[in-house]
Design a protein around this motif. Structure first.
Motif, PDB file in Angstrom:
ATOM      1  N   THR A 230      15.503   6.390 -15.133  1.00  0.00           N
ATOM      2  CA  THR A 230      14.077   6.089 -15.300  1.00  0.00           C
ATOM      3  C   THR A 230      13.218   7.264 -14.862  1.00  0.00           C
ATOM      4  O   THR A 230      12.230   7.613 -15.532  1.00  0.00           O
ATOM      5  N   GLU A 231      13.592   7.903 -13.753  1.00  0.00           N
ATOM      6  CA  GLU A 231      12.842   9.074 -13.305  1.00  0.00           C
ATOM      7  C   GLU A 231      13.017  10.254 -14.254  1.00  0.00           C
ATOM      8  O   GLU A 231      12.103  11.054 -14.445  1.00  0.00           O
TER       9      GLU A 231
ATOM     10  N   ARG B 123      15.765  -2.730 -11.022  1.00  0.00           N
ATOM     11  CA  ARG B 123      16.085  -2.194  -9.700  1.00  0.00           C
ATOM     12  C   ARG B 123      14.811  -1.676  -9.061  1.00  0.00           C
ATOM     13  O   ARG B 123      14.009  -1.001  -9.724  1.00  0.00           O
ATOM     14  N   PRO B 124      14.594  -1.973  -7.792  1.00  0.00           N
ATOM     15  CA  PRO B 124      13.418  -1.415  -7.118  1.00  0.00           C
ATOM     16  C   PRO B 124      13.423   0.106  -7.208  1.00  0.00           C
ATOM     17  O   PRO B 124      14.456   0.750  -7.008  1.00  0.00           O
ATOM     18  N   SER B 125      12.288   0.685  -7.518  1.00  0.00           N
ATOM     19  CA  SER B 125      12.198   2.131  -7.664  1.00  0.00           C
ATOM     20  C   SER B 125      12.316   2.811  -6.311  1.00  0.00           C
ATOM     21  O   SER B 125      11.705   2.381  -5.318  1.00  0.00           O
TER      22      SER B 125
ATOM     23  N   HIS C 118       8.769   4.932  -6.101  1.00  0.00           N
ATOM     24  CA  HIS C 118       7.475   4.303  -6.339  1.00  0.00           C
ATOM     25  C   HIS C 118       7.493   2.881  -5.790  1.00  0.00           C
ATOM     26  O   HIS C 118       8.070   1.969  -6.390  1.00  0.00           O
ATOM     27  N   SER C 119       6.856   2.705  -4.671  1.00  0.00           N
ATOM     28  CA  SER C 119       6.846   1.406  -4.000  1.00  0.00           C
ATOM     29  C   SER C 119       6.180   0.346  -4.876  1.00  0.00           C
ATOM     30  O   SER C 119       5.119   0.574  -5.461  1.00  0.00           O
ATOM     31  N   GLY C 120       6.823  -0.813  -4.982  1.00  0.00           N
ATOM     32  CA  GLY C 120       6.277  -1.919  -5.755  1.00  0.00           C
ATOM     33  C   GLY C 120       6.608  -1.874  -7.228  1.00  0.00           C
ATOM     34  O   GLY C 120       6.266  -2.807  -7.964  1.00  0.00           O
ATOM     35  N   LEU C 121       7.275  -0.808  -7.686  1.00  0.00           N
ATOM     36  CA  LEU C 121       7.651  -0.693  -9.083  1.00  0.00           C
ATOM     37  C   LEU C 121       9.151  -0.911  -9.257  1.00  0.00           C
ATOM     38  O   LEU C 121       9.912  -0.858  -8.291  1.00  0.00           O
ATOM     39  N   TYR C 122       9.551  -1.148 -10.516  1.00  0.00           N
ATOM     40  CA  TYR C 122      10.951  -1.428 -10.815  1.00  0.00           C
ATOM     41  C   TYR C 122      11.453  -0.487 -11.909  1.00  0.00           C
ATOM     42  O   TYR C 122      10.752  -0.217 -12.889  1.00  0.00           O
ATOM     43  N   ASP C 123      12.665   0.015 -11.705  1.00  0.00           N
ATOM     44  CA  ASP C 123      13.341   0.836 -12.698  1.00  0.00           C
ATOM     45  C   ASP C 123      14.160  -0.045 -13.634  1.00  0.00           C
ATOM     46  O   ASP C 123      14.579  -1.145 -13.265  1.00  0.00           O
TER      47      ASP C 123
ATOM     48  N   LEU D 154       6.651  -2.327 -14.138  1.00  0.00           N
ATOM     49  CA  LEU D 154       7.821  -1.675 -14.721  1.00  0.00           C
ATOM     50  C   LEU D 154       7.512  -0.191 -14.878  1.00  0.00           C
ATOM     51  O   LEU D 154       6.549   0.193 -15.536  1.00  0.00           O
ATOM     52  N   ARG D 155       8.331   0.651 -14.279  1.00  0.00           N
ATOM     53  CA  ARG D 155       8.074   2.084 -14.276  1.00  0.00           C
ATOM     54  C   ARG D 155       7.999   2.652 -15.692  1.00  0.00           C
ATOM     55  O   ARG D 155       7.140   3.492 -15.991  1.00  0.00           O
ATOM     56  N   LEU D 156       8.861   2.202 -16.598  1.00  0.00           N
ATOM     57  CA  LEU D 156       8.836   2.701 -17.963  1.00  0.00           C
ATOM     58  C   LEU D 156       7.510   2.369 -18.656  1.00  0.00           C
ATOM     59  O   LEU D 156       6.933   3.204 -19.350  1.00  0.00           O
ATOM     60  N   VAL D 157       7.038   1.149 -18.445  1.00  0.00           N
ATOM     61  CA  VAL D 157       5.766   0.734 -19.051  1.00  0.00           C
ATOM     62  C   VAL D 157       4.613   1.512 -18.432  1.00  0.00           C
ATOM     63  O   VAL D 157       3.679   1.935 -19.125  1.00  0.00           O
TER      64      VAL D 157
END
Length: 405
Positions: free
Chosen positions: A241-242, A173-175, A178-183, A289-292
């Motif tokens: 994710t946040e 899912r788009p974050s 955080h623009s350009g990142l994915y949750d 990827l936000r987690l990474v």
């Protein structure tokens, strides 16, 4: 080549070898000899007390524990490792009701260095990168370190598989922040559940040191209990994710209050191609990827996470990339190798002869390796020698030969 051996209770054991270990022309004959020899070994070992399998190390470790097997009951494993164990380890637990592993020299070195720095705020905290050939036991070393630290009362941040994040079948899912990142809501929820189970006694004492904004409408106030924040992330997966980011941020500030260990397996997944297609022949980068991204951030330098860190590399589960060797530079690439330049690189080798002997004696004591009478006559030393040639001392291959996989 392979051979099926009939065991008690209708079990079968499959033995095999690879051409990379043995010449193809010799493999069938030697594999058969080893298979029957393994069965013979149990008749000479199972009836006696095995000192290697009864040496459960105390939390005052010494060199005498290295190379010996100690068992962990299945119930204790569930509490210490909430996320599923690797397949080959969980198979052993299902079969024997416990996990018996050989305590490795690398585990001892890491644990000793961790405890040598406890209470000394001026001492730099150790940072290790484990690498080695497939099946040599890097993940087992990590689990041994975690088990010891948990029993000694440490808070442990454990990410068991980065590659399961970068090759997950769950949605992106788009974050929102955080623009350009994915949750990755599903993966984040799994990790939060695991963290809560492993560190419940610490979480109940923790409160947020700052405000966290989940989106434009929702936030967590300073002073709010961390356990409630985690519950909120689990109830609302789109926030999970946040919430993971908030948990890591709070834990990074606890090193003066608690003993904290950060452990990441398959860390090369942070720098290898992902399996997420963005359309038009484009693939998501790991850093998207936000987690990474969070893992990269908190393992970057001591000023971000001042506590000890243990990372491990692995080719198991890698997709969309092939590497000729298991050297850190090949698995991480130039960017990833630069990231871990300050870490102490620790090679995990195959079993030594004494370690393989201790492992086989444990299997025999637990009556997993059984014998067929009057089929073969072989001394334990001959058995060990032939197993060594078949497996090259590789722990994973030894377990396969003993039908754990």
């Amino acid at each position: 080549s392979y051979l099926l051996l009939r065991l008690p209770a209708g079990r079968y054991m499959e033995t095999f070898t690879k051409a990379t270990v043995l010449h193809a022309q010799l493999a069938p004959q030697l594999c058969r000899r080893v298979a029957w020899s393994v069965l013979r070994l149990s008749s000479t070992s199972a009836t006696s007390t095995n000192p290697a399998a009864s040496a459960t190390p105390s939390y005052e470790l010494s060199k005498s524990h290295v190379g010996k097997v100690y068992p962990i009951p299945g119930k204790e494993l569930k509490a210490t490792f909430p996320q599923a164990l690797p397949k080959r380890l969980s198979a052993q637990v299902d079969t024997l009701g416990q996990l018996g592993w050989v305590f490795r020299q690398q585990s001892f070195d890491i644990i000793k260095s961790l405890f040598d720095t406890v209470g000394d705020s001026s001492a730099p905290k150790p940072r290790y990168l484990l690498y080695g050939n497939d099946g040599n036991g890097k993940t087992v070393c990590i689990y041994q370190v975690i088990h010891h630290c948990v029993k000694a009362g440490w808070l442990v941040v454990h990410v068991p598989s980065v590659l399961s994040w970068t090759h997950s079948k769950a949605e992106l899912r788009p974050s929102a922040n955080h623009s350009g990142l994915y949750d990755q809501p599903d993966e984040a929820c799994k990790w939060l559940k695991s963290f809560r189970t492993l560190n419940g006694k610490f979480i109940s004492q923790m409160k947020l040191s700052e405000e966290y904004y989940w989106n434009k409408k929702e936030k967590a106030e300073r002073g709010e209990e961390l356990v409630k924040v985690i519950e909120q992330g689990l109830l609302k997966p789109n926030l999970a994710t946040e919430v993971v980011g908030a948990v890591l941020q709070e834990v990074s500030k606890l090193n003066k209050k608690f003993n904290v260990l950060f452990v990441v397996d398959q860390f090369n997944g942070c720098f290898n191609p992902t399996s997420f297609s963005l359309g038009r022949a484009q693939w998501a980068e790991p850093s998207q990827l936000r987690l990474v991204q969070l893992l990269e951030h908190y393992t970057s330098c001591p000023s971000v996470f001042p506590g000890p860190i243990v990372l491990a590399l692995s080719r198991t589960g890698m997709m969309r990339r092939n590497t000729a060797t298991t050297e850190p530079l090949d698995l991480l690439g130039e960017k990833g190798f630069e990231h871990v330049k300050s870490y102490k690189h620790l090679l995990v080798p195959p079993f030594r002869h004494s370690e393989m002997k201790a492992c086989l004696e444990y299997y025999a004591q637990e009556k997993w390796i059984s014998c067929l009478t009057n089929r073969v006559s072989a001394s334990p030393s001959a058995v060990l020698k032939e197993l060594w040639h078949v497996t090259a001392g590789n722990p994973r291959e030894l377990e396969k030969l003993c039908a754990f996989c």
